[in-house]
Design a protein around this motif. Structure first.
Motif, short mmCIF file in Angstrom:
data_model
loop_
_atom_site.label_atom_id
_atom_site.label_comp_id
_atom_site.label_asym_id
_atom_site.label_seq_id
_atom_site.Cartn_x
_atom_site.Cartn_y
_atom_site.Cartn_z
N TYR A 133 -2.92 -32.63 5.16
CA TYR A 133 -1.77 -32.83 6.04
C TYR A 133 -0.82 -33.86 5.45
O TYR A 133 0.41 -33.67 5.46
CB TYR A 133 -2.24 -33.28 7.42
N GLU A 134 -1.35 -34.95 4.92
CA GLU A 134 -0.50 -36.01 4.38
C GLU A 134 0.31 -35.50 3.19
O GLU A 134 1.48 -35.85 3.02
CB GLU A 134 -1.34 -37.22 3.98
N ARG B 20 2.16 -40.16 11.77
CA ARG B 20 3.62 -40.07 11.76
C ARG B 20 4.22 -40.69 13.00
O ARG B 20 5.21 -41.41 12.94
CB ARG B 20 4.06 -38.60 11.63
N ARG C 215 3.04 -33.33 4.58
CA ARG C 215 4.03 -34.16 5.29
C ARG C 215 4.96 -34.85 4.31
O ARG C 215 6.19 -34.85 4.49
CB ARG C 215 3.30 -35.18 6.16
N HIS C 216 4.42 -35.43 3.26
CA HIS C 216 5.25 -36.15 2.32
C HIS C 216 6.07 -35.21 1.44
O HIS C 216 7.19 -35.54 1.05
CB HIS C 216 4.39 -37.08 1.46
#
Length: 286
Positions: free
Chosen positions: A10-11, A150, A14-15
């Motif tokens: 996920y990270e 987030r 996201r980034h």
């Protein structure tokens, strides 16, 4: 101590979509990896020392053999997909415990790590860092919680019930009925979030729902049709619940001491130099 378990997949996503591109001279895109590393380092610099990160080394897992429509790596941007191995290498060089998943998913690793860490009486709280709703099943009281990094939102067991209308233990049953588009299974026709919450809020598990809707005693729209669908598609519902149920028996570490950050390894300096040398795309308007 608090233990932080981070969803590296996920990270990275996201980034990738949140920050400008940055490429090495070879052309390899690395901005998302740099972003995740900066985020993890910020957590460490804030005082958190017990950290583990799970990643999907490959997107497919054993669940793809159970349901042909389950999520795959199809459609993922090549520049994003290519950063997974580098993220795993960089986290390990940084001295972070990292679990790249192949047969299982990163979510299974997070669930297993949370279950094991919660057994240690020295642990005050286990924080599972991901907004994925399937990880809600792992929340236990205020001891194992879920955080959206987030939004900085933290949900304990009461928070999970407030959001979904069912306790954590019923989340796999809930997802079996309503489906999970992100994971690629549809749920049962006619079953929405409100009806699933109402029925499971009373009965808890799929097998406990009576066949006769007249005994349900809940406020659900068109319960006769819901009961008929469940009766006809019960096997499919159980399959979807199996897909939604995270595995908690993966042996990822012997002790939470294995998650204690002791500083970067010697390999991190060369990686940091590579990241510093990457060329960022200009921000529009500069």
């Amino acid at each position: 101590m608090d233990v932080y378990l981070i969803d590296g997949t996920y990270e990275l996503f996201r980034h990738y979509y949140a920050i400008p591109s940055a490429r090495e001279p070879s052309g390899l895109e690395i901005a998302a990896v740099r972003g995740v590393l900066a985020s993890v380092l910020a957590m460490i610099n804030a005082g958190e020392r017990y950290v583990g990160v799970a990643t999907d080394h490959v997107i497919e897992s054993f669940r793809n053999r159970l349901w042909p429509g389950y999520k795959t790596g199809a459609g993922i941007e090549p520049d994003l997909l290519a950063q997974f191995p580098l993220l795993e290498e960089a986290l390990a060089a940084l001295g972070i415990a990292v679990w790249p998943m192949v047969e299982f998913e990163a979510d299974d690793a997070l669930a297993s790590a949370a279950a094991r860490a919660a057994l240690d009486p020295r642990v005050d709280r286990v924080v599972i860092c991901t907004p994925d709703k399937d990880l809600a099943q792992c929340v236990r009281g205020t001891r194992v919680v879920q955080m959206n990094r987030r939004t900085r939102t933290i949900r304990d067991e009461a928070g999970i019930f407030a959001k979904f209308g069912v306790p954590p233990a019923s989340i796999p049953d809930y997802l079996a009925l309503v489906g999970d588009a992100a994971d690629g299974y549809p749920g049962l026709r006619g079953w929405g979030t409100k009806s699933a919450a109402a029925v499971l809020g009373r009965f808890g598990r799929l097998e406990s729902i009576p066949d006769d809707w007249r005994t349900w005693g809940v406020n659900a729209a068109n319960p006769a049709a819901l009961a008929l669908t469940l009766a006809r598609e019960r096997d499919r519902a159980f399959l979807f619940r199996d897909l939604a149920t995270l595995r908690t028996d993966l042996l990822l570490f012997e002790s939470v001491d294995d998650l204690h950050w002791k500083g970067p390894t010697p390999a991190f300096a060369s990686l940091a130099a590579r990241f510093d040398a990457a060329v960022s795309d200009p921000v529009p308007g500069d």
